[in-house]
Design a protein around this motif. Sequence first.
Motif, PDB file in Angstrom:
ATOM      1  N   LEU A   1     -36.005 -16.421  16.368  1.00  0.00           N
ATOM      2  CA  LEU A   1     -34.633 -16.634  16.830  1.00  0.00           C
ATOM      3  C   LEU A   1     -33.984 -17.733  15.996  1.00  0.00           C
ATOM      4  O   LEU A   1     -34.162 -18.926  16.289  1.00  0.00           O
ATOM      5  CB  LEU A   1     -34.619 -17.051  18.303  1.00  0.00           C
ATOM      6  CG  LEU A   1     -35.174 -16.060  19.329  1.00  0.00           C
ATOM      7  CD1 LEU A   1     -35.205 -16.700  20.711  1.00  0.00           C
ATOM      8  CD2 LEU A   1     -34.354 -14.775  19.329  1.00  0.00           C
TER       9      LEU A   1
ATOM     10  N   ALA B   1     -25.899 -17.929  18.712  1.00  0.00           N
ATOM     11  CA  ALA B   1     -26.678 -18.220  19.922  1.00  0.00           C
ATOM     12  C   ALA B   1     -25.837 -18.073  21.184  1.00  0.00           C
ATOM     13  O   ALA B   1     -26.323 -17.569  22.206  1.00  0.00           O
ATOM     14  CB  ALA B   1     -27.262 -19.627  19.825  1.00  0.00           C
TER      15      ALA B   1
ATOM     16  N   ALA C   1     -30.568  -8.584  24.959  1.00  0.00           N
ATOM     17  CA  ALA C   1     -31.296  -9.634  24.232  1.00  0.00           C
ATOM     18  C   ALA C   1     -32.219 -10.392  25.183  1.00  0.00           C
ATOM     19  O   ALA C   1     -33.372 -10.692  24.848  1.00  0.00           O
ATOM     20  CB  ALA C   1     -30.316 -10.590  23.557  1.00  0.00           C
TER      21      ALA C   1
ATOM     22  N   LEU D   1     -36.418 -10.397  24.939  1.00  0.00           N
ATOM     23  CA  LEU D   1     -37.186 -11.637  24.861  1.00  0.00           C
ATOM     24  C   LEU D   1     -38.151 -11.774  26.043  1.00  0.00           C
ATOM     25  O   LEU D   1     -39.306 -12.209  25.875  1.00  0.00           O
ATOM     26  CB  LEU D   1     -36.227 -12.828  24.813  1.00  0.00           C
ATOM     27  CG  LEU D   1     -36.787 -14.104  24.188  1.00  0.00           C
ATOM     28  CD1 LEU D   1     -37.198 -13.870  22.746  1.00  0.00           C
ATOM     29  CD2 LEU D   1     -35.767 -15.222  24.264  1.00  0.00           C
TER      30      LEU D   1
ATOM     31  N   VAL E   1     -38.316 -20.301  17.662  1.00  0.00           N
ATOM     32  CA  VAL E   1     -36.887 -20.531  17.902  1.00  0.00           C
ATOM     33  C   VAL E   1     -36.466 -21.861  17.295  1.00  0.00           C
ATOM     34  O   VAL E   1     -37.189 -22.853  17.390  1.00  0.00           O
ATOM     35  CB  VAL E   1     -36.595 -20.480  19.424  1.00  0.00           C
ATOM     36  CG1 VAL E   1     -37.450 -21.481  20.190  1.00  0.00           C
ATOM     37  CG2 VAL E   1     -35.119 -20.724  19.712  1.00  0.00           C
TER      38      VAL E   1
ATOM     39  N   GLY F   1     -30.837 -21.587  18.890  1.00  0.00           N
ATOM     40  CA  GLY F   1     -31.486 -20.357  19.361  1.00  0.00           C
ATOM     41  C   GLY F   1     -32.061 -20.471  20.757  1.00  0.00           C
ATOM     42  O   GLY F   1     -32.240 -19.469  21.453  1.00  0.00           O
TER      43      GLY F   1
END
Length: 199
Positions: A78, A85, A94, A98, A110, A114
């Motif tokens: 990310l 973001a 999204a 995740l 990340v 992010g």
Amino acid sequence: MDPVLNGMNVAILVTDGFEQVELTEPKKALEAVGALTRIVSDKFDKVRGMHHDQQGDEFTVDLLLREADAKAFDAVLLPGGKVNAAALRNMGEAQRFLQNIDEDHKPIAVICHGGWLLVSAGLVEGRTMTSYPALEQDIRNAGGNWVDQEVVRDGNLVSSRKPEDIPAFNDKMVEVIAERLQSHLRGTADEHAVGIAGS
């Protein structure tokens, strides 16, 4: 360097406005050790990066987010960038992608802004991580333990603060994904041994 991540599929999840170097440098680091990377986005065809507040380059999208199956990937990257973001954190697809990655304890790397997606996906409670300083309060409010370090690992989660942290971020990201590969290979070998013993 030996190709330590051969066969590992890594999703790079972005929309327009990501910090370009936070995509290009980790992507290069992953591919240098044999990983396969795919840019996953809600955008058709191309996404555009940023160099801080200046417009960056366009990158080809490999897979639409709505068609992405978390089970097809071994890890997710990310990148940050405030615009990217802020948009991703509000996308249910999204968040679900995740959550599915985390459910299987697959590595999540990340950086910078992010971390907002992890907050919106409900994945920071009880976790120790870092981010761009502006996210500190959001992470703490969501039950996370925010620390100011160049790279932090908490289980399957690797996080960093900013582009200057990328070398340390890349090293830790590769290390964590390599651990997953070794664990997978050991599991396959154990299953094979059990199969032989049972035959």
